[in-house]
Design a protein around this motif. Sequence first.
Motif, short mmCIF file in Angstrom:
data_model
loop_
_atom_site.label_atom_id
_atom_site.label_comp_id
_atom_site.label_asym_id
_atom_site.label_seq_id
_atom_site.Cartn_x
_atom_site.Cartn_y
_atom_site.Cartn_z
N GLY A 1 0.83 -1.21 0.00
CA GLY A 1 0.00 0.00 0.00
C GLY A 1 0.86 1.25 0.00
O GLY A 1 0.58 2.22 -0.72
N ALA A 2 1.93 1.25 0.80
CA ALA A 2 2.85 2.41 0.84
C ALA A 2 3.60 2.56 -0.48
O ALA A 2 3.84 3.68 -0.95
N LEU A 3 3.95 1.44 -1.11
CA LEU A 3 4.65 1.48 -2.39
C LEU A 3 3.80 2.14 -3.46
O LEU A 3 4.25 3.02 -4.19
N PHE A 4 2.53 1.73 -3.55
CA PHE A 4 1.65 2.31 -4.57
C PHE A 4 1.23 3.73 -4.20
O PHE A 4 0.98 4.55 -5.08
N ALA A 5 1.15 4.05 -2.91
CA ALA A 5 0.83 5.42 -2.49
C ALA A 5 1.95 6.37 -2.92
O ALA A 5 1.70 7.51 -3.29
N ALA A 6 3.19 5.90 -2.89
CA ALA A 6 4.33 6.73 -3.31
C ALA A 6 4.25 7.04 -4.80
O ALA A 6 4.75 8.09 -5.24
N SER A 7 3.61 6.17 -5.58
CA SER A 7 3.52 6.41 -7.03
C SER A 7 2.54 7.52 -7.37
O SER A 7 2.54 8.02 -8.48
N SER A 8 1.70 7.90 -6.42
CA SER A 8 0.75 8.99 -6.68
C SER A 8 1.22 10.32 -6.11
O SER A 8 0.49 11.29 -6.14
#
Length: 197
Positions: free
Chosen positions: A97-104
């Motif tokens: 979740g943190a990994l994909f949140a960083a992409s936004s």
Amino acid sequence: MASLREARSVASRRRLPPLWSLRSRRSSRRRHSLAVLMALLLALTACGISPTDVQDRGNAPTIKIPPPSKTIFLIRNGKLALEAADVENDTVASLLGALFAASSQPLDGGRDTALRGFTYLGIKDSLNPVQRDEVQLPRTSTLTVYIRGDGTLTRLGMAQIVCTAQQDAAYEMVKIVRENVNRPSRSEGQHTCGELK
């Protein structure tokens, strides 16, 4: 009487103090010790601090424990790089979740991600529960990561997902499945971090 006189003369020759004198010395030592003890007690109790009423000084000190800090894989200078991520707990789901949140979010310091345009949907673990009478061995499983997005998932993007998930050694393989609206699911393959690096 003669014996009493003889005793007195012997005592005077030996220079022994009379019996009443020994008793008074003992009692004076006791009185002196008692006086010293009383003086010491008075000194301890009368140290100059006067008692006060209970006063409220605010809330009691408390410690706030921050969430566990784990790492995710981002991109720095075109290569995978471990970066710290504050997550709610230390589960793989929180890390992804943190990994994909960083992409936004805009990333600074030369960091980037190949997951822009992709959304993390969830995970599924293929590990079956231990059966009765089964030999206890180190257990590994395949983790399936479900994502959504229309762009091309590059090798570096897959590496970010797989290497972040495989920080938990229980996952031998990571399978990536793309779930898009009004289209069938599409597998992006099963991978290990070592093969994608």
